[in-house]
Write a protein that holds these residues in place. Structure first.
Motif, PDB file in Angstrom:
ATOM      1  N   CYS A  28       2.326  25.918 -53.775  1.00  0.00           N
ATOM      2  CA  CYS A  28       2.179  24.743 -52.715  1.00  0.00           C
ATOM      3  C   CYS A  28       2.243  25.132 -51.096  1.00  0.00           C
ATOM      4  O   CYS A  28       1.929  24.119 -50.373  1.00  0.00           O
ATOM      5  CB  CYS A  28       3.636  23.884 -52.857  1.00  0.00           C
ATOM      6  SG  CYS A  28       3.572  23.131 -54.573  1.00  0.00           S
ATOM      7  N   HIS A  29       2.510  26.251 -50.710  1.00  0.00           N
ATOM      8  CA  HIS A  29       2.668  26.720 -49.478  1.00  0.00           C
ATOM      9  C   HIS A  29       1.811  27.982 -49.165  1.00  0.00           C
ATOM     10  O   HIS A  29       1.662  28.881 -50.104  1.00  0.00           O
ATOM     11  CB  HIS A  29       3.987  27.211 -49.028  1.00  0.00           C
ATOM     12  CG  HIS A  29       5.121  25.958 -49.019  1.00  0.00           C
ATOM     13  ND1 HIS A  29       5.066  24.916 -48.199  1.00  0.00           N
ATOM     14  CD2 HIS A  29       6.065  25.494 -49.924  1.00  0.00           C
ATOM     15  CE1 HIS A  29       5.948  24.063 -48.205  1.00  0.00           C
ATOM     16  NE2 HIS A  29       6.500  24.513 -49.362  1.00  0.00           N
ATOM     17  N   TYR A  85       3.574  14.652 -43.697  1.00  0.00           N
ATOM     18  CA  TYR A  85       5.034  14.622 -44.297  1.00  0.00           C
ATOM     19  C   TYR A  85       5.423  13.533 -44.778  1.00  0.00           C
ATOM     20  O   TYR A  85       4.942  12.236 -44.373  1.00  0.00           O
ATOM     21  CB  TYR A  85       5.884  15.192 -43.222  1.00  0.00           C
ATOM     22  CG  TYR A  85       5.608  16.586 -42.409  1.00  0.00           C
ATOM     23  CD1 TYR A  85       6.381  17.483 -43.169  1.00  0.00           C
ATOM     24  CD2 TYR A  85       4.975  16.856 -41.562  1.00  0.00           C
ATOM     25  CE1 TYR A  85       6.301  18.891 -42.818  1.00  0.00           C
ATOM     26  CE2 TYR A  85       4.765  18.223 -41.324  1.00  0.00           C
ATOM     27  CZ  TYR A  85       5.348  19.070 -41.722  1.00  0.00           C
ATOM     28  OH  TYR A  85       5.378  20.496 -41.330  1.00  0.00           O
ATOM     29  N   SER A  86       6.439  13.403 -45.489  1.00  0.00           N
ATOM     30  CA  SER A  86       7.207  12.170 -45.860  1.00  0.00           C
ATOM     31  C   SER A  86       8.057  11.780 -44.643  1.00  0.00           C
ATOM     32  O   SER A  86       8.216  12.447 -43.677  1.00  0.00           O
ATOM     33  CB  SER A  86       8.143  12.560 -47.001  1.00  0.00           C
ATOM     34  OG  SER A  86       9.348  13.461 -46.662  1.00  0.00           O
ATOM     35  N   LYS A 121       7.457  31.178 -56.512  1.00  0.00           N
ATOM     36  CA  LYS A 121       7.866  30.088 -56.664  1.00  0.00           C
ATOM     37  C   LYS A 121       7.256  28.996 -55.684  1.00  0.00           C
ATOM     38  O   LYS A 121       7.304  27.825 -55.817  1.00  0.00           O
ATOM     39  CB  LYS A 121       9.355  29.936 -56.969  1.00  0.00           C
ATOM     40  CG  LYS A 121       9.869  30.696 -57.728  1.00  0.00           C
ATOM     41  CD  LYS A 121      11.286  30.492 -57.789  1.00  0.00           C
ATOM     42  CE  LYS A 121      12.242  31.580 -58.564  1.00  0.00           C
ATOM     43  NZ  LYS A 121      13.489  31.960 -57.893  1.00  0.00           N
ATOM     44  N   CYS A 122       7.004  29.480 -54.380  1.00  0.00           N
ATOM     45  CA  CYS A 122       6.366  28.694 -53.361  1.00  0.00           C
ATOM     46  C   CYS A 122       4.997  28.720 -53.380  1.00  0.00           C
ATOM     47  O   CYS A 122       4.309  27.701 -52.768  1.00  0.00           O
ATOM     48  CB  CYS A 122       7.202  29.134 -52.046  1.00  0.00           C
ATOM     49  SG  CYS A 122       8.783  30.079 -52.318  1.00  0.00           S
ATOM     50  N   THR A 155      12.937  13.600 -49.347  1.00  0.00           N
ATOM     51  CA  THR A 155      11.955  14.619 -49.414  1.00  0.00           C
ATOM     52  C   THR A 155      11.031  14.833 -50.471  1.00  0.00           C
ATOM     53  O   THR A 155      11.671  14.595 -51.499  1.00  0.00           O
ATOM     54  CB  THR A 155      12.289  16.069 -48.723  1.00  0.00           C
ATOM     55  OG1 THR A 155      11.160  16.625 -48.225  1.00  0.00           O
ATOM     56  CG2 THR A 155      13.244  16.756 -49.606  1.00  0.00           C
ATOM     57  N   ARG A 158      10.732  26.027 -35.778  1.00  0.00           N
ATOM     58  CA  ARG A 158       9.864  24.749 -35.627  1.00  0.00           C
ATOM     59  C   ARG A 158      10.832  23.714 -36.074  1.00  0.00           C
ATOM     60  O   ARG A 158      11.682  23.944 -36.606  1.00  0.00           O
ATOM     61  CB  ARG A 158       8.905  25.199 -36.805  1.00  0.00           C
ATOM     62  CG  ARG A 158       7.710  24.295 -37.030  1.00  0.00           C
ATOM     63  CD  ARG A 158       6.730  24.965 -37.825  1.00  0.00           C
ATOM     64  NE  ARG A 158       6.721  24.234 -39.241  1.00  0.00           N
ATOM     65  CZ  ARG A 158       5.827  24.787 -40.155  1.00  0.00           C
ATOM     66  NH1 ARG A 158       5.418  25.954 -40.165  1.00  0.00           N
ATOM     67  NH2 ARG A 158       5.999  24.315 -41.400  1.00  0.00           N
TER      68      ARG A 158
HETATM   69  C1  HEC Z   1       5.593  21.521 -55.877  1.00  0.00           C
HETATM   70  C2  HEC Z   1       5.151  22.182 -54.672  1.00  0.00           C
HETATM   71  C3  HEC Z   1       6.233  22.711 -53.661  1.00  0.00           C
HETATM   72  C4  HEC Z   1       6.817  24.035 -53.852  1.00  0.00           C
HETATM   73  C5  HEC Z   1       6.616  24.666 -55.427  1.00  0.00           C
HETATM   74  C6  HEC Z   1       7.526  24.429 -53.025  1.00  0.00           C
HETATM   75  N1  HEC Z   1       7.219  23.368 -51.935  1.00  0.00           N
HETATM   76 FE1  HEC Z   1       8.114  23.483 -50.051  1.00  0.00          FE
HETATM   77  N2  HEC Z   1       7.658  21.621 -49.617  1.00  0.00           N
HETATM   78  C7  HEC Z   1       6.775  20.810 -50.204  1.00  0.00           C
HETATM   79  C8  HEC Z   1       6.156  19.778 -49.888  1.00  0.00           C
HETATM   80  C9  HEC Z   1       5.397  18.552 -50.394  1.00  0.00           C
HETATM   81  C10 HEC Z   1       6.783  19.648 -48.570  1.00  0.00           C
HETATM   82  C11 HEC Z   1       7.007  18.432 -47.457  1.00  0.00           C
HETATM   83  C12 HEC Z   1       8.075  17.608 -47.733  1.00  0.00           C
HETATM   84  C13 HEC Z   1       8.129  16.171 -47.099  1.00  0.00           C
HETATM   85  O1  HEC Z   1       7.192  16.031 -46.370  1.00  0.00           O
HETATM   86  O2  HEC Z   1       9.049  15.697 -47.340  1.00  0.00           O
HETATM   87  C14 HEC Z   1       7.656  21.038 -48.454  1.00  0.00           C
HETATM   88  C15 HEC Z   1       8.166  21.298 -47.427  1.00  0.00           C
HETATM   89  C16 HEC Z   1       8.774  22.434 -47.187  1.00  0.00           C
HETATM   90  C17 HEC Z   1       9.425  22.837 -45.885  1.00  0.00           C
HETATM   91  C18 HEC Z   1       9.801  21.943 -44.773  1.00  0.00           C
HETATM   92  C19 HEC Z   1       8.629  22.497 -43.857  1.00  0.00           C
HETATM   93  C20 HEC Z   1       8.518  21.448 -42.389  1.00  0.00           C
HETATM   94  O3  HEC Z   1       7.573  21.860 -41.543  1.00  0.00           O
HETATM   95  O4  HEC Z   1       9.436  20.944 -41.970  1.00  0.00           O
HETATM   96  C21 HEC Z   1      10.040  24.237 -46.167  1.00  0.00           C
HETATM   97  C22 HEC Z   1      10.591  25.208 -45.261  1.00  0.00           C
HETATM   98  C23 HEC Z   1       9.802  24.557 -47.527  1.00  0.00           C
HETATM   99  N3  HEC Z   1       8.991  23.493 -48.228  1.00  0.00           N
HETATM  100  C24 HEC Z   1       9.798  25.817 -48.113  1.00  0.00           C
HETATM  101  C25 HEC Z   1       9.655  26.165 -49.319  1.00  0.00           C
HETATM  102  C26 HEC Z   1       9.876  27.269 -50.045  1.00  0.00           C
HETATM  103  C27 HEC Z   1      10.514  28.723 -49.329  1.00  0.00           C
HETATM  104  C28 HEC Z   1       9.444  27.197 -51.246  1.00  0.00           C
HETATM  105  C29 HEC Z   1       9.686  28.241 -52.571  1.00  0.00           C
HETATM  106  C30 HEC Z   1      10.901  28.673 -52.662  1.00  0.00           C
HETATM  107  C31 HEC Z   1       8.839  25.962 -51.641  1.00  0.00           C
HETATM  108  N4  HEC Z   1       9.025  25.491 -50.325  1.00  0.00           N
HETATM  109  C32 HEC Z   1       8.086  25.665 -52.716  1.00  0.00           C
HETATM  110  C33 HEC Z   1       6.173  21.231 -51.855  1.00  0.00           C
HETATM  111  C34 HEC Z   1       6.669  22.409 -52.119  1.00  0.00           C
END
Ligand code: HEC
Length: 99
Positions: A38-39, A69-70, A34-35, A99, A59
């Motif tokens: 994007c990651h 970042y936002s 699921k992640c 966010t 971190r």
């Molecule tokens: C649709 C795209 C998308 C998916 C799918 C997604 N993320 Fe993210 N994630 C982002 C974005 C974009 C940001 C940055 C948000 C911001 O800057 O406000 C983020 C930020 C984060 C952060 C904060 C990182 C930081 O450096 O502060 C974490 C932790 C995170 N995601 C974990 C996850 C995990 C675990 C999953 C799966 C369960 C997931 N994300 C799924 C897009 C996604």
């Protein structure tokens, strides 16, 4: 007595054979699917739609270099650990509004 002993052994063997560890791993893999759109994580991980997640615990929010970042994330003033992360991932927008 011998019967009881071998019954115990059988039960233990059955427990040992149950792939609890393997189940945890595949559950983790399913969650990670699921992640990963994007990651990235691991050696050579790059920022995609979201920042790479290497070294996340310990971190600070908004700390990955080269990721835009936002303002909400940058201003969140959160240091990631297991408890904070568990709370965040249940509802990111509740933990970091905007966010
Ligand atoms: C649709 C795209 C998308 C998916 C799918 C997604 N993320 Fe993210 N994630 C982002 C974005 C974009 C940001 C940055 C948000 C911001 O800057 O406000 C983020 C930020 C984060 C952060 C904060 C990182 C930081 O450096 O502060 C974490 C932790 C995170 N995601 C974990 C996850 C995990 C675990 C999953 C799966 C369960 C997931 N994300 C799924 C897009 C996604």
């Amino acid at each position: 007595m011998r019967l009881i002993a071998s019954a115990t052994l059988l039960a233990l063997a059955a427990m040992a054979a149950a792939p609890a560890g393997a189940q945890d791993v595949s559950a983790g893999e399913r969650s990670w699917n699921k992640c990963r759109a994007c990651h990235q994580i691991g050696e050579g991980a790059k920022n995609l739609v979201g920042p790479h997640l290497n070294g996340l615990f310990g971190r600070h929010t908004g700390e990955v270099e080269g990721y835009s970042y936002s303002t909400a994330n940058k201003g969140a003033n959160i240091t990631w650990d297991e408890a904070v992360f568990a709370e965040y991932i249940r509802d990111p927008k509740a933990k970091i509004p905007g966010t």
